[in-house]
Design a protein around this motif. Sequence first.
Motif, PDB file in Angstrom:
ATOM      1  N   TRP A   1       0.166  44.940 -18.901  1.00 35.88           N
ATOM      2  CA  TRP A   1       1.441  44.883 -18.182  1.00 35.88           C
ATOM      3  C   TRP A   1       2.079  45.563 -18.980  1.00 35.88           C
ATOM      4  CZ3 TRP A   1       1.312  43.828 -13.020  1.00 35.88           C
ATOM      5  CH2 TRP A   1       0.319  43.168 -12.285  1.00 35.88           C
TER       6      TRP A   1
ATOM      7  N   ALA B   1       0.905  47.763  -9.335  1.00 36.06           N
ATOM      8  CA  ALA B   1       1.213  46.233  -9.268  1.00 36.06           C
ATOM      9  C   ALA B   1       2.230  45.823 -10.081  1.00 36.06           C
ATOM     10  CB  ALA B   1      -0.233  45.753  -9.940  1.00 36.06           C
TER      11      ALA B   1
ATOM     12  N   VAL C   1       1.867  38.210  -7.590  1.00 36.79           N
ATOM     13  CA  VAL C   1       1.316  39.716  -8.060  1.00 36.79           C
ATOM     14  C   VAL C   1       1.492  40.181  -6.727  1.00 36.79           C
ATOM     15  CG1 VAL C   1      -0.330  41.289  -8.945  1.00 36.79           C
ATOM     16  CG2 VAL C   1       0.172  39.140 -10.029  1.00 36.79           C
ATOM     17  N   SER C   2       2.018  41.503  -6.754  1.00 41.65           N
ATOM     18  CA  SER C   2       2.076  42.358  -5.528  1.00 41.65           C
ATOM     19  C   SER C   2       1.472  43.796  -5.781  1.00 41.65           C
ATOM     20  CB  SER C   2       3.623  42.539  -5.081  1.00 41.65           C
ATOM     21  OG  SER C   2       3.615  43.318  -4.067  1.00 41.65           O
ATOM     22  N   ILE C   3       0.548  44.168  -5.165  1.00 41.26           N
ATOM     23  CA  ILE C   3      -0.200  45.244  -5.146  1.00 41.26           C
ATOM     24  C   ILE C   3       0.110  46.416  -4.224  1.00 41.26           C
ATOM     25  CG2 ILE C   3      -2.510  46.323  -5.574  1.00 41.26           C
ATOM     26  CD1 ILE C   3      -3.359  43.656  -5.945  1.00 41.26           C
TER      27      ILE C   3
ATOM     28  N   HIS D   1      -0.200  46.705   1.290  1.00 40.37           N
ATOM     29  CA  HIS D   1       0.108  46.215   0.437  1.00 40.37           C
ATOM     30  C   HIS D   1      -0.561  44.882   0.184  1.00 40.37           C
ATOM     31  CE1 HIS D   1       3.955  48.197   0.589  1.00 40.37           C
ATOM     32  NE2 HIS D   1       4.406  47.751  -0.543  1.00 40.37           N
TER      33      HIS D   1
ATOM     34  N   ILE E   1      -5.585  41.494 -12.703  1.00 40.41           N
ATOM     35  CA  ILE E   1      -4.717  40.519 -11.753  1.00 40.41           C
ATOM     36  C   ILE E   1      -5.291  39.084 -11.791  1.00 40.41           C
ATOM     37  CG2 ILE E   1      -4.065  40.397  -9.530  1.00 40.41           C
ATOM     38  CD1 ILE E   1      -4.017  43.447  -9.177  1.00 40.41           C
TER      39      ILE E   1
END
Length: 360
Positions: free
Chosen positions: A109, A82, A70-72, A51, A138
């Motif tokens: 998105w 993402a 933002v989380s990947i 992550h 991103i």
Amino acid sequence: MTAEGAAGEAFEGGLLDEPTTADLRAKVTQAWREFAASLAGLLPTLDPGAHVDLTLDPTASGTGTAVYSVSIRVLPGGVVEALAVGNAALPQEYRMDRAAVADLVALGWSPPGVLAGSGDSFGLRSSQDKASSLATVITRTLRDVHGAPHPAFLVYLVHDENDEPIETTPLGTARHEPSIDTDLDDLDDDSALAAALAGVTDDVVPLDERVRTVVATMSKTTVDQLQVDADGDIGIRAGSAMVFVRVRDNPPLVDVFSPILTDVEPTEQLYVKLSELTNRMPIGRLYCAQDTVWASIPVFGRNFQATHLMLAVQVMTGLADELDDRLHGEFGGKRFFGEGDKPAAPKAEAEDGHRPGMYL
């Protein structure tokens, strides 16, 4: 955060499309390019389950309890997923308006709930072999929609599926969550700088002492040799301008400011000019109080970060020295150091008796 506060226009449409801030504009743009390139280089190296969490630091950006992030996540088969924060996770006053939501969709998105498992977040799915395109999306999300003025206002954490940290190369000037030492090395190749500032985040040390340590280290001098006036403000000569660093207690705040011009006539043309310049600045503002034009960049004292103060000082010293000459040529008044390097009138106070900062 609404789209009207997004930083995209500042970067894409010209920060301050004038010689006064050409260098500043280039530096900020380059910092974002380096961040995007670092993220693009990192994603293909991660194993499934890894992550990358990216967050706009609310203590530095003035967004209160709102957390823009933002989380990947890397999935099997080289798939990268993402998730970007949605309005359901934001306080009412910080929710994104329709224009900001439209910007997210235009970037690629999917609205909350459309991508399987996205819940209340905006979702995006790509692959590791398209890391460059994903990193660009991103970066633009954090910069243009969430309103991060500079990568130094981002914190990040890279970890595996068991939440164990993963050692990686730095993401530009973004701050690695457990420590700021790496960031300091990035900002200055002198390893002594990182060593000298290693303890400035210690809340046990008073804020004013931490601030003086940062300014002294940047100035390559000692704390005892700093120029401090009767108000407790640290003075930094910047060509024909003077920059001051003031520590405030309630709320904890470090104000980096400069009296750009004194004895200036506050005309409508001046107000229009200052408004135009402020709207194009990545951080801070310009304003006129009584007969003085001020520039101000605040740095939050709570969870103080040396990198944020360093950025503010670097921006202000460059901006003040260039802008006082240009505005003096257009509107007259006095620069702080005029002919013969004689200081102008003593520092003027704002209308309410003190110099206000401006939360980013």
